[in-house]
Design an enzyme around this catalytic site. Structure first.
Site, PDB file in Angstrom:
ATOM      1  CB  CYS A  66      -0.979   0.012   1.158  1.00  0.00           C
ATOM      2  SG  CYS A  66      -2.424   1.017   0.767  1.00  0.00           S
ATOM      3  CG  HIS A  92       5.662  -1.892   4.369  1.00  0.00           C
ATOM      4  ND1 HIS A  92       4.295  -2.054   4.372  1.00  0.00           N
ATOM      5  CD2 HIS A  92       5.928  -0.944   5.297  1.00  0.00           C
ATOM      6  CE1 HIS A  92       3.764  -1.247   5.264  1.00  0.00           C
ATOM      7  NE2 HIS A  92       4.736  -0.564   5.837  1.00  0.00           N
TER       8      HIS A  92
END
Length: 375
Positions: free
Chosen positions: A31, A213
């Site tokens: 994300c 990440h």
């Protein structure tokens, strides 16, 4: 109320004397959207309504899209304008990928060196620096030679190719490269951490890429800090940043002013995470059941309905269900009382029968006790 959409909880923190929102996530996923949005929120380039508690991925995308359009430079030459508009068009085309993950391919020669991909345009367009810390130590000559100027993907291909080669030197080089990847599986080296600390400017808000990440990062008094976005810390107001001072990832938690603030209770935080997962699961089941029962037909609700009117409708439905539930409970309790009052004798009779059944057995035991056994 948000079918098929990712919903994120908002944590409000005191950042530089101003109440500032931080988007949290309940899964340790890629994300990049959250990392980018948190940079813009902490820089006050995007503002959310006060006291807002949850936000959908679609709403985040709308805020980001509006910001990109508003941030368009005003006084630039025609060539610069055309170039900016082309970049903006390319960025808009891949904006949806921000919700899941970007194709980011690091190179091991510098903290800001990535293989060019269209996804990188987003960071350039938003003027948000993107860093990583997976670097080769230039003092280790054999690794420098084995890795070269390869990106991660190219290095993996090179290792496979070298292993299949008949040339012993290439086989050895492939082995060295493979060992480097295995020994730096955390995707952060101490040389990379030193370079990172040197490259990031004091007070700079940026994005740090590691292990697929994306994290919001800043630098305060020469020390790097990552924004804590784990939903498990949603109620931990004093836990805002985590120091990045070693390659193992066990940093120290700090508040918004970078004072050391350990969590009130790590176990509580963990239980909070589990409780939130359980609550989300139960809510999903509840919403699914509501949809199946079709007691509320969402399609018939007018699009222009205000939040207040919608809240009233939901409250009325909730009150109706609660009333129905309590009526059912009262009826069930009354029925039990009626049954108990109607047959009091039956209980005593059954007890008497039970005693009668037990008496012959007791006589047998008495008989066994008084009898003798011949050996």
């Amino acid at each position: 109320r948000f079918p098929g959409q990712s919903v994120y909880h908002i944590k409000w923190v005191r950042w530089k004397e101003e109440n500032t929102p931080v988007i949290t996530q309940n899964e340790n996923g890629p994300c990049p959207l959250l990392a980018i949005m948190n940079v813009l929120l902490l820089a006050w380039k995007i503002k959310l309504p006060p006291m807002m508690e949850i936000i959908t991925a679609e709403q985040l995308m709308e805020y980001l899209g509006d910001y990109i359009l508003d941030a368009k430079p005003k006084e630039i030459s025609e060539i610069q304008r055309l170039n900016y508009e082309q970049n903006m068009s390319d960025a808009m085309a891949i904006l949806h990928k921000l919700q899941t993950g970007l194709d980011v391919n690091v190179k091991f020669t510098g903290v800001r060196v990535f293989e060019y991909t269209p996804e990188c345009i987003v960071f350039d367009l938003l003027d948000i620096p993107l860093y990583h810390g997976w670097l080769v130590d230039p003092q280790v000559a054999d690794i420098v030679k084995a890795v070269g100027n390869c990106s991660y993907n190219q290095l993996v291909e090179k290792i496979i190719s070298c292993k299949q080669s008949d040339n012993s030197e290439l086989v050895s080089e492939g082995f060295v490269a493979e060992q480097f990847l295995n020994n730096t599986a955390t995707q952060l080296t101490y040389h990379g951490l030193c370079e990172l600390t040197s490259a990031v400017q004091e007070g700079e808000l940026c994005v740090f890429f590691r292990n697929n990440h994306f994290s919001t990062m800043t630098k305060y008094k020469g020390q790097l800090y990552l924004l804590v976005t784990d939903q498990g810390f949603l109620t931990e107001e004093k836990v805002v940043w985590e120091s990045l001072h070693n390659v193992d990832g066990d940093g120290n938690f700090c508040d918004s002013e970078f004072h050391l603030r350990p969590p009130s209770d790590p176990e509580t935080v963990y239980r909070g995470q589990q409780d939130q997962i359980d609550q989300d699961y139960l809510m999903a089941l509840s919403l699914q059941q509501e949809q199946q029962n079709q007691e509320i037909n969402w399609e018939q609700i007018p699009e222009g309905i205000s939040d207040l009117e919608l809240a009233k409708k939901l409250q009325e439905e909730e009150d109706r269900r609660a009333s129905q539930y309590y009526q059912e409970q009262e009826q069930a309790a009354a029925q039990v009382q009626v049954q108990g009052a109607a047959s009091p004798g039956s209980g005593r009779q059954s007890g008497s029968n039970e005693r009668k059944r037990k008496e012959p057995r007791e006589k047998e035991r008495e008989k066994e006790k008084n009898s003798c056994v011949l050996l």
